[in-house]
Design a protein around this motif. Structure first.
Motif, mmCIF file in Angstrom:
data_model
loop_
_atom_site.group_PDB
_atom_site.id
_atom_site.type_symbol
_atom_site.label_atom_id
_atom_site.label_comp_id
_atom_site.label_asym_id
_atom_site.label_seq_id
_atom_site.Cartn_x
_atom_site.Cartn_y
_atom_site.Cartn_z
ATOM 1 N N ASP A 13 0.817 -1.220 0.000
ATOM 2 C CA ASP A 13 0.000 0.000 0.000
ATOM 3 C C ASP A 13 0.849 1.267 0.000
ATOM 4 O O ASP A 13 0.448 2.295 -0.571
ATOM 5 N N LEU A 14 2.012 1.219 0.653
ATOM 6 C CA LEU A 14 2.858 2.409 0.732
ATOM 7 C C LEU A 14 3.838 2.514 -0.434
ATOM 8 O O LEU A 14 4.434 3.570 -0.648
ATOM 9 N N GLY A 15 4.016 1.404 -1.143
ATOM 10 C CA GLY A 15 4.922 1.416 -2.279
ATOM 11 C C GLY A 15 6.380 1.545 -1.903
ATOM 12 O O GLY A 15 7.173 2.142 -2.644
ATOM 13 N N LYS A 16 6.740 0.964 -0.752
ATOM 14 C CA LYS A 16 8.138 1.016 -0.311
ATOM 15 C C LYS A 16 8.430 -0.198 0.552
ATOM 16 O O LYS A 16 7.504 -0.819 1.103
ATOM 17 N N PRO A 17 9.701 -0.566 0.724
ATOM 18 C CA PRO A 17 10.024 -1.721 1.568
ATOM 19 C C PRO A 17 9.644 -1.463 3.026
ATOM 20 O O PRO A 17 9.776 -0.347 3.529
ATOM 21 N N VAL A 18 9.171 -2.495 3.687
ATOM 22 C CA VAL A 18 8.905 -2.461 5.127
ATOM 23 C C VAL A 18 9.690 -3.608 5.750
ATOM 24 O O VAL A 18 9.558 -4.765 5.343
ATOM 25 N N ARG A 19 10.524 -3.296 6.722
ATOM 26 C CA ARG A 19 11.393 -4.289 7.345
ATOM 27 C C ARG A 19 10.665 -4.984 8.493
ATOM 28 O O ARG A 19 10.290 -4.339 9.478
ATOM 29 N N VAL A 20 10.458 -6.276 8.368
ATOM 30 C CA VAL A 20 9.815 -7.076 9.405
ATOM 31 C C VAL A 20 10.905 -7.698 10.274
ATOM 32 O O VAL A 20 11.794 -8.396 9.757
ATOM 33 N N VAL A 21 10.871 -7.439 11.583
ATOM 34 C CA VAL A 21 11.896 -7.962 12.496
ATOM 35 C C VAL A 21 11.256 -8.883 13.519
ATOM 36 O O VAL A 21 10.052 -8.799 13.788
ATOM 37 N N ASP A 22 12.065 -9.759 14.116
ATOM 38 C CA ASP A 22 11.513 -10.781 15.009
ATOM 39 C C ASP A 22 11.728 -10.487 16.479
ATOM 40 O O ASP A 22 11.539 -11.368 17.324
ATOM 41 N N ASN A 23 12.143 -9.237 16.815
ATOM 42 C CA ASN A 23 12.312 -8.896 18.230
ATOM 43 C C ASN A 23 12.097 -7.401 18.444
ATOM 44 O O ASN A 23 12.194 -6.607 17.514
ATOM 45 N N TRP A 24 11.823 -7.054 19.685
ATOM 46 C CA TRP A 24 11.504 -5.669 20.037
ATOM 47 C C TRP A 24 12.710 -4.750 19.848
ATOM 48 O O TRP A 24 12.571 -3.646 19.323
ATOM 49 N N GLU A 25 13.875 -5.190 20.270
ATOM 50 C CA GLU A 25 15.031 -4.297 20.259
ATOM 51 C C GLU A 25 15.397 -3.850 18.846
ATOM 52 O O GLU A 25 15.641 -2.654 18.613
#
Length: 334
Positions: free
Chosen positions: A182-194
């Motif tokens: 929807d935003l037309g840009k990469p979104v980084r998915v991470v597996d931890n809060w820090e």
């Protein structure tokens, strides 16, 4: 007695009306300005807990916006395990009334309104309180409101990097994919809060914890950051408020001592956040009565509990647009 009719806007109607980002932000910002000027009534929300707060509860929000000439009551449910039944965790109905006569005006599916107005509040907080050059967003949580947080924040800041995290891998992966599309840009998915939070310019915590747990560490927050914690259960350390140059809320009446739930509830009960050290309500800043961010190195916290007046403002905007476009059902009331 004259006949009375109400307008009913169901979920598909609200979707068809498709308020755009600018319409959303303008409606909520106008209601904040009215609040700052003392032209609203906001009754603190009340809760109905059928069994236990860990399972789920209902919020009842009530308010009046004088410039719009409308009052409203919203009932919204919050049931954390609804995904197991293929249901949204939050579902809502908004009732609008004529404040001069008490006559009902509309019944609106407010599920998406709840999501949109929350995102608008987060974004408008950032508009006035985040650094203008903020380029990295760290967002915890993939609940219904999270999409609008990220979408509307990116509308204002056009981030270079967006990081997202959620407890369930399937949830965070689908959330990241939807945002990227929807935003037309990469979104980084991470597996931890820090990795999500550390060093971000804007940090939003919208987690869904069953009980208060300090998952977000104060040491991860960079100097000059803008931080928005609003999970139902606190996910931050008590020390978070110690590093803040300014602390802002949406409505102190819903943040004060003695009320249940909220990301900073332990901070209020232990006098780390008080009416005396509170910088302002956001409406006062929007109305120009108090300053927002004044320096790039200010670390600023914004805690919003959710305003009935935001729901009413968006409900009113939908009702006005529905009348122009001929969308919705006209129901006989009396």
């Amino acid at each position: 007695m004259q006949q009375i009719h109400i307008t009913y806007l169901n979920g598909p109607d609200v979707e068809a009306l498709a308020l755009d980002d600018d319409e959303l932000l303008a409606a909520v910002e106008a209601s904040l300005k009215a609040q700052g000027r003392g032209e609203t009534v906001i009754e603190p929300r009340v809760h109905l807990i059928p069994e236990s707060s860990a399972k789920g509860h209902f919020n009842v929000l009530r308010g009046y916006v004088k410039p719009l000439g409308v009052a409203g009551v919203k009932v919204v449910s919050d049931f954390v395990d609804n995904y197991k039944r293929d249901l949204p965790s939050e579902m809502a109905l908004l009732n609008l009334f004529d404040p001069e006569t008490g006559m009902p005006l509309a019944v609106i599916d407010a599920t998406s309104i709840t999501d949109m107005r929350t995102g608008a509040m987060t974004a408008l907080g950032a508009k006035h309180l985040a650094r203008k050059g903020s380029k990295v967003l760290g967002h915890i949580g993939a609940r219904g409101t999270s999409y609008w947080n990220v979408r509307l924040l990116d509308r204002l800041f056009d981030f270079d990097e967006i990081r997202v995290h959620s407890r369930r891998p399937e949830s965070r992966d689908s959330f990241g994919a939807r945002l990227s599309k929807d935003l037309g840009k990469p979104v980084r998915v991470v597996d931890n809060w820090e990795d999500c939070v550390r060093g971000a310019d804007i940090v939003v915590e919208a987690s869904r914890l069953p009980e208060p747990t300090p998952m977000l560490k104060t040491s991860w927050i960079r100097k000059g950051a803008f931080v928005v914690p609003y999970g139902t259960m606190s996910a931050v350390e008590l020390s978070l408020t110690d590093i803040m140059d300014k602390m802002v809320v949406d409505d102190w009446g819903q943040c004060r001592k003695g009320l249940p739930f909220g990301a900073l509830r332990p901070h209020v009960e232990s006098d780390r956040l008080t009416e005396q050290n509170l910088h302002a309500e956001l409406g006062q800043i929007v109305a120009g009565l108090k300053p927002g961010r004044e320096r790039d190195d200010e670390t600023i916290l914004f805690w919003h509990r959710g305003l009935s007046t935001s729901d009413i403002a968006l409900g009113h905007a939908l009702l006005q647009k529905a009348q122009r476009l001929g969308i919705g059902q006209r129901l006989r009331f009396a």
